[in-house]
Design a protein around this motif. Structure first.
Motif, PDB file in Angstrom:
ATOM      1  N   ASP A  77       0.742  -1.261  -0.128  1.00 46.28           N
ATOM      2  CA  ASP A  77      -0.052   0.033  -0.117  1.00 46.28           C
ATOM      3  C   ASP A  77       0.811   1.499   0.121  1.00 46.28           C
ATOM      4  OD1 ASP A  77      -2.511  -1.458   0.130  1.00 46.28           O
ATOM      5  OD2 ASP A  77      -2.269  -1.842   2.307  1.00 46.28           O
ATOM      6  N   PRO A  78       1.358   1.389  -1.043  1.00 44.56           N
ATOM      7  CA  PRO A  78       2.199   2.618  -1.362  1.00 44.56           C
ATOM      8  C   PRO A  78       1.402   4.232  -1.220  1.00 44.56           C
ATOM      9  CG  PRO A  78       2.166   1.670  -3.371  1.00 44.56           C
ATOM     10  CD  PRO A  78       1.437   0.813  -2.543  1.00 44.56           C
ATOM     11  N   TYR A  79       2.105   5.271  -0.808  1.00 48.57           N
ATOM     12  CA  TYR A  79       1.498   6.446  -0.691  1.00 48.57           C
ATOM     13  C   TYR A  79       2.541   7.623  -0.774  1.00 48.57           C
ATOM     14  CZ  TYR A  79       2.515   6.807   4.070  1.00 48.57           C
ATOM     15  OH  TYR A  79       3.164   6.799   5.482  1.00 48.57           O
ATOM     16  N   GLU A  80       2.199   8.715  -1.275  1.00 45.87           N
ATOM     17  CA  GLU A  80       3.217   9.757  -0.930  1.00 45.87           C
ATOM     18  C   GLU A  80       3.212  10.426   0.105  1.00 45.87           C
ATOM     19  OE1 GLU A  80       3.337  13.727  -3.564  1.00 45.87           O
ATOM     20  OE2 GLU A  80       4.451  12.456  -4.638  1.00 45.87           O
ATOM     21  N   ALA A  81       4.376  10.656   0.966  1.00 48.92           N
ATOM     22  CA  ALA A  81       4.665  11.277   2.092  1.00 48.92           C
ATOM     23  C   ALA A  81       5.418  12.564   1.730  1.00 48.92           C
ATOM     24  CB  ALA A  81       5.119  10.668   2.978  1.00 48.92           C
ATOM     25  N   THR A  82       5.181  13.660   2.853  1.00 50.08           N
ATOM     26  CA  THR A  82       6.017  14.881   2.756  1.00 50.08           C
ATOM     27  C   THR A  82       6.941  14.667   4.350  1.00 50.08           C
ATOM     28  OG1 THR A  82       4.751  15.823   1.271  1.00 50.08           O
ATOM     29  CG2 THR A  82       6.271  17.123   2.680  1.00 50.08           C
ATOM     30  N   GLU A  83       8.182  14.492   4.043  1.00 46.98           N
ATOM     31  CA  GLU A  83       8.711  14.454   5.560  1.00 46.98           C
ATOM     32  C   GLU A  83       9.951  15.536   5.641  1.00 46.98           C
ATOM     33  OE1 GLU A  83      10.369  10.529   5.539  1.00 46.98           O
ATOM     34  OE2 GLU A  83       8.416   9.675   5.573  1.00 46.98           O
ATOM     35  N   ALA A  84      10.083  15.573   7.032  1.00 48.61           N
ATOM     36  CA  ALA A  84      11.403  16.442   7.395  1.00 48.61           C
ATOM     37  C   ALA A  84      12.394  15.519   8.082  1.00 48.61           C
ATOM     38  CB  ALA A  84      10.781  17.742   8.241  1.00 48.61           C
ATOM     39  N   CYS A  85      13.419  16.108   8.520  1.00 46.13           N
ATOM     40  CA  CYS A  85      14.410  15.388   9.183  1.00 46.13           C
ATOM     41  C   CYS A  85      15.270  16.413   9.967  1.00 46.13           C
ATOM     42  CB  CYS A  85      15.402  14.586   8.088  1.00 46.13           C
ATOM     43  SG  CYS A  85      16.512  13.536   8.979  1.00 46.13           S
TER      44      CYS A  85
END
Ligand SMILES: CSCC[C@H](NC=O)C(=O)O
Length: 136
Positions: A77-85
């Motif tokens: 179940d792939p999806y697009e995520a927006t992440e910081a680090c």
């Protein structure tokens, strides 16, 4: 011991090597550093504290859990995520999977195979990427 979080992208881009029982101090340091940063971090990888070993720690509620030599063995179940680090400026988009299966060793070097979903799975994917030299 609480460690500094590095922004050294050359170091962060290296693939980490397997951790052994000789690396217990790094496991403890990573957990201590995550506990000290729970206001701004949900997970850390050892290379973020300058240790090029396959160790991550994730925040699950009030618990900071270490995972040693984590490997994602199934994903769906792939999806697009927006992440910081903490080690990077800004945010980046990436593909994550809603459901994953992970094998890892705990702080007693006992092996586990466990499934995770949703945000916990996302954190683990982000940190396992770090162990493979992938920033986001
Ligand atoms: C949603 S995954 C984000 C993980 C990130 N930790 C860095 O390795 C953090 O912000 O804690």
């Amino acid at each position: 011991m609480i460690k500094q979080i590095t922004h050294n992208q050359a170091f962060l881009s290296r693939k980490a090597t397997r951790a052994t029982e000789a690396d217990m101090q790094a496991v403890t340091d990573l957990v201590d550093t995550l506990k000290a940063n729970t206001n701004r971090a949900v997970g850390l990888a050892a290379n973020m504290i300058g240790v090029n070993k396959r160790i991550i720690a994730i925040q699950l509620g009030v618990l900071s859990i270490p995972m040693i030599n984590p490997e994602i063995t199934k994903k769906s179940d792939p999806y697009e995520a927006t992440e910081a680090c903490l080690s990077l400026e800004g945010q980046r988009k990436t593909t994550r999977y809603k459901n994953i299966e992970v094998t890892y060793q705990d702080q007693n070097f006992k092996s586990h195979t466990q499934t995770f979903k949703d945000f916990t799975a996302q954190i683990i994917q982000h940190e396992v990427d770090h162990t493979n030299g992938v920033l986001i």
